[in-house]
Design an enzyme around this catalytic site. Structure first.
Site, mmCIF file in Angstrom:
data_model
loop_
_atom_site.group_PDB
_atom_site.id
_atom_site.type_symbol
_atom_site.label_atom_id
_atom_site.label_comp_id
_atom_site.label_asym_id
_atom_site.label_seq_id
_atom_site.Cartn_x
_atom_site.Cartn_y
_atom_site.Cartn_z
ATOM 1 N NE ARG A 101 -4.276 1.406 1.627
ATOM 2 C CZ ARG A 101 -4.891 2.272 1.057
ATOM 3 N NH1 ARG A 101 -4.889 2.399 -0.104
ATOM 4 N NH2 ARG A 101 -6.134 2.942 1.681
ATOM 5 C CB THR A 376 -9.936 0.409 -5.934
ATOM 6 O OG1 THR A 376 -9.803 1.374 -5.030
ATOM 7 C CG2 THR A 376 -9.243 -1.005 -5.315
ATOM 8 C CD GLU A 415 -5.080 4.980 -1.567
ATOM 9 O OE1 GLU A 415 -6.237 5.029 -1.007
ATOM 10 O OE2 GLU A 415 -5.130 4.458 -2.697
ATOM 11 N N GLY A 468 -14.297 -0.348 -4.893
ATOM 12 C CA GLY A 468 -15.614 0.232 -4.424
ATOM 13 C C GLY A 468 -15.481 1.100 -3.282
#
Length: 579
Positions: A101, A376, A415, A468
């Site tokens: 991430r 995403t 992000e 989502g």
């Protein structure tokens, strides 16, 4: 004790209504395969993954190849300028989880998106270079390939490089994503030069998208490995563009990036083992917490789409999202109470608080001291040996921050919006979060991404996940419930209309035409504030695989194909393909 107010036939009505909407065309039969299956949001990437499996690569090899291919062919979310998670369940039943991430830059501060009066600056965490976290996808793919893959990097990256260099023809779904974001992309000259025509208009279906700068960046990674991205020219170009345009990224941010390998979250649901994402994702923990609560109710008897079933799901979601938004965060910075949230006794405590006839009130659950979208993408893969890989990675918003560092061809993420900019203030997905997810240097923002593998009797049963935003958790959850409790086939389970509750705002979201008018009336009478297809949030593009048959019924009869793949019918260009 619950009684089924809506007979099970009602869901047939729901499906019939939904089928009238072009967003819910009748579910096709799942894709079938005996040796392997790949399901992704872009058909070219899916085909590349299947080719890797055919050439003898394992599921991890295919996942790496698909990840790089999506970076070229699915720029709205596929990326090397973002980050994500990979859940792997190996053929021997062991599992692992890779966290690649994005991380907050070294110069990030808790108040970096607030004005002098302490108020959030509109879209500061969404647009431009100040919104960009340190990308992790390249490092993640390299670690996965080196530790668990079998094929050389050059072989896995060659198809993506060819796609970027020679271009590919856009289909209708591809073109729609460019049209939607054309005005935003036009604000960044480097992004506009790649993704728009010279006159600023969007590309149309049938036209070719060629990305020579991205081809060069990928070629450098292919030749030199991740150092080409984190320690060489690419890092220098991104850092220079960031410093020149109001961002805080430096080359040191790239040089200090490291992937984390973590133990997945595991739980059981009606005899099935769930293997999913641990913090810094909330996905696995919250899916398990909701499943633990729902395990105490006879959902199959109550029926899919009934008011009672929806009520129970919504209340389980409400309680679980309180925990998600107030207590979870990066495990290097926060002591996550995961064991408590996974405890079935804790789930029983939650059930005892759920009124069987009335909606809860979110404000009553406010913790003391409490002050993610279609952009995403998820893909699911399984190989001939039964190794299963679920990958969810992201740029966060559509086309990320909407910026490309000149000379790289790399779209950068936004992000940083996933952090708590200020406790009590909603992010892009309406999530109201607390101090556990506050911005700190090198910290990973809390995620909802939920790459999940389900096993039964020691063997892989299901691979599932979705994009989502904050709805990733509930989309993935509902696919699992639809297969196990409601015995839908994998394609029907993914295509079925969805509901969502995330504690705050205190709203039960229902996908357009997702529930019958009678069911909606019953729910409103129970006290729910309903939003029926009125918001503009996307409802994901789930990608799933079921092992042993297309449905539980077929599996029990022993007559199904070994692998059965389904790409969400909401997807404009995705594909499930087996061999």
């Amino acid at each position: 004790m619950f009684t089924a107010r809506i007979p099970s036939l009602a869901f047939a009505t729901v499906i019939a209504i939904a089928l009238a909407d072009p967003g819910f065309a009748a579910s096709p039969a799942p894709a079938k395969g005996e040796n392997g299956m790949v399901v992704s949001a872009q058909h070219l990437a899916t085909e590349i993954g299947v080719d890797v499996l055919k050439r003898g690569g394992n599921a991890v090899d295919a996942a790496v190849a698909v990840g790089y291919a999506l970076a070229v062919a699915y720029p709205t979310a596929g990326n090397i300028g973002g980050g994500g998670f990979m859940t792997v369940r190996f053929k021997d039943g062991t599992s692992t989880f890779l966290d690649f991430r994005e991380r907050a830059p070294l110069a990030a501060t808790k108040t970096m998106y607030l004005d002098k009066d302490g108020k959030p600056i509109e879209r500061a965490g969404l647009d431009g270079y100040l919104a960009v976290g340190v990308p992790g996808s390249v490092a993640g793919f390299e670690m996965a390939r080196e530790k668990y893959g079998t094929m050389p990097r050059q072989d896995l990256m060659a198809p993506a490089i060819k796609l970027a260099r020679e271009g590919f023809e856009l289909n209708q779904g591809d073109a729609a994503t460019f049209a939607k974001d054309a005005q935003r992309l036009a604000k960044d000259p480097a992004a506009a030069a790649i993704f728009l025509k010279p006159d600023g208009s969007a590309h149309h279906a049938g036209e070719r998208l060629v990305q020579p700068d991205l081809a060069a960046t990928l070629s450098a990674i292919s030749e030199k490995g991740q150092d080409a991205f984190y320690k060489d020219k690419t890092a220098e170009l991104i850092a220079a563009a960031s410093q020149a345009k109001g961002g805080i990224l430096t080359k040191a941010d790239f040089e200090q990036y490291a992937v984390r390998e973590l133990k997945p979250v595991t739980c059981t649901y009606r005899g099935y083992e769930i293997v999913s994402a641990p913090p810094p994702s909330s996905g696995g923990t919250i899916i398990c917490e909701i499943l633990n609560v729902l395990e105490g109710y006879p959902l199959a008897y109550l029926g899919a789409g009934s008011a009672d079933t929806v009520h129970l799901m919504a209340e389980a979601m409400r309680y679980a999202y309180v925990d998600r938004n107030s207590a979870l965060g990066d495990p290097d910075f926060v002591d996550n109470p995961v064991s408590k949230f996974l405890d079935k006794a804790y789930a029983a405590e939650i059930r005892s608080k759920i009124d069987p006839f009335r909606a809860g009130v979110s404000q009553d659950l406010m913790p003391k001291g409490f002050g993610e979208s279609n952009e995403t993408t998820h893909y699911s893969i399984i190989d001939k040996d039964g190794n299963a890989v679920a990958v969810t990675y992201t740029l966060n918003g559509s086309f990320g921050a909407g910026v490309v560092a000149p000379g790289t061809g790399v779209l950068l993420n936004n992000e940083m919006d996933d952090f708590t900019q200020k406790p009590g203030v909603p992010n892009l997905y309406g999530l109201v979060q607390g101090e556990a997810n506050a911005i700190q240097p090198k910290k990973t923002p809390l995620s909802s991404m939920s790459p999940t593998v389900v096993a039964k009797d020691g063997k892989p049963f299901m691979v599932i996940g979705s994009p989502g935003g904050s709805r990733i958790i509930t989309i993935t959850l509902e696919a699992i419930l639809n297969v196990i409790d409601h015995r839908m086939d994998i394609q029907e389970a993914i295509d079925a209309p969805r509901i969502h509750h995330q504690w705050l705002p205190d709203t039960l979201y229902v996908e357009s035409d997702g529930l019958s008018p009678d069911t909606l009336k019953l729910l409103a009478g129970m006290g729910y504030h309903l939003d029926v297809g009125e918001d503009d949030k996307t409802w994901g593009q789930a990608a799933g695989i079921l092992v042993g048959g297309k449905s539980l019924g077929e599996i029990e009869k022993g007559g199904g194909a070994r692998y059965n793949g389904a790409m969400d019918s909401r997807s404009g260009s995705g594909e499930a393909l087996g061999y």
